[in-house]
Design an enzyme around this catalytic site. Structure first.
Site, PDB file in Angstrom:
ATOM      1  N   LYS A 271      -2.161   6.796  -9.320  1.00 52.90           N
ATOM      2  CA  LYS A 271      -2.895   5.613  -8.872  1.00 52.90           C
ATOM      3  C   LYS A 271      -2.346   5.086  -7.554  1.00 52.90           C
ATOM      4  CE  LYS A 271      -3.773   0.749  -9.889  1.00 52.90           C
ATOM      5  NZ  LYS A 271      -3.243  -0.454 -10.544  1.00 52.90           N
TER       6      LYS A 271
ATOM      7  N   HIS B 192       1.257   0.539  -4.552  1.00 55.06           N
ATOM      8  CA  HIS B 192       0.376  -0.515  -4.056  1.00 55.06           C
ATOM      9  C   HIS B 192       0.879  -1.008  -2.706  1.00 55.06           C
ATOM     10  CE1 HIS B 192       0.073  -0.321  -8.383  1.00 55.06           C
ATOM     11  NE2 HIS B 192      -1.137  -0.816  -8.291  1.00 55.06           N
TER      12      HIS B 192
ATOM     13  N   GLU C 132       5.515  -4.899  -4.749  1.00 53.45           N
ATOM     14  CA  GLU C 132       4.199  -4.258  -4.768  1.00 53.45           C
ATOM     15  C   GLU C 132       3.114  -5.226  -5.226  1.00 53.45           C
ATOM     16  OE1 GLU C 132       3.570  -0.302  -5.844  1.00 53.45           O
ATOM     17  OE2 GLU C 132       5.415   0.421  -4.934  1.00 53.45           O
TER      18      GLU C 132
END
Length: 254
Positions: free
Chosen positions: A172, A145, A88
């Site tokens: 997130k 991510h 990530e």
């Protein structure tokens, strides 16, 4: 939906203007503490320590010594601790057992205010760490991510919802846009997730294309943005003073 405000020391995530986090990316104790002094002087809302940059992270005594000194330096500024895995976008390859051991030490010794846990690690590892952290009154940021692309809008929303369903305190996601349309996709997904979820959401499109997403959180619903004082930890991060100015310009009238 009414959002639960997450308090990290005196900082409230999920109310008002997006707060600013600045990363520490030092490779050893000296560089970590030097960076920390520079960042503290600039007074961000949150400091993130990226453990994947720290070369002695598997040395328990070394890590504990650095963490203790860092927390003393930070004073009232809350600490977000993150080990970003290689897949990530992180700097260091680490097996799941070592990842768990590092985070267990952080939690057991209460060496952070918030802990970043990646969504796509093994499900049991994620759930076990969430329980351990929250039992220790450490806030959990569940993250994802994608440094290659921007997933479809419904995929982004689905992932943020999954983070909330797992029990994360904050959800997130960061994506890489390859066009202006990708940035729009991220911002639309942020708005939807902000309406659907009761926990704060952190989102960003990376790189130069995505810089608008780092300053428009109050409009679209992202509770935290990442700026720089010196070294950056992801493409597109904006220098703290400029970022603070741009966030102020986009503050919504009460």
């Amino acid at each position: 939906m009414t959002m639960t405000v997450v308090k990290l020391k005196k900082v409230e995530l999920g109310s008002g203007q997006p707060k600013i986090a600045v990363p520490i990316t030092g490779e050893d104790q000296t560089s970590v503490l030097v960076q920390a002094k520079q960042i503290v002087a600039a007074q961000p809302d949150v400091i993130e320590w990226r453990l994947d940059y720290y070369q002695d992270i598997l040395n328990t005594a070394n890590y504990r010594s650095t963490a203790t000194a860092l927390i003393k330096l930070l004073g009232d500024i809350p600490l977000l601790t993150t080990f970003r895995t290689k897949k990530e976008g992180g700097e260091m390859a680490l097996n799941n057992n070592d990842y768990f051991k590092i985070y267990q030490q952080v939690i057991d010794s209460h060496l952070t205010d918030a802990l970043d846990i990646e969504l796509f690690l093994p499900n049991k590892l994620v759930k076990d760490l969430i329980v351990l952290a929250q039992d220790a009154d450490i806030a959990v940021v569940i993250s994802n991510h994608d440094f290659n692309k921007t997933p479809a809008q419904d995929v982004i929303v689905e992932r943020l919802n999954k983070m909330a369903a797992l029990g994360g305190d904050i959800a997130k996601i960061a994506v890489m846009p390859n066009s202006a349309s990708d940035v729009v996709t991220l911002l639309k997904a942020t708005t939807i997730a902000r309406q659907e979820l009761s926990i704060p959401v952190i989102t960003m499109a990376m790189g130069d294309l995505g810089k608008v997403s780092r300053i428009s959180g109050e409009v679209f619903g992202s509770a935290l943005t990442f700026g720089t004082v010196g070294a950056s930890s992801a493409p597109g991060q904006i220098e703290l003073t400029a970022l603070r100015r741009e966030l102020s310009e986009l503050t919504l009238a009460k």
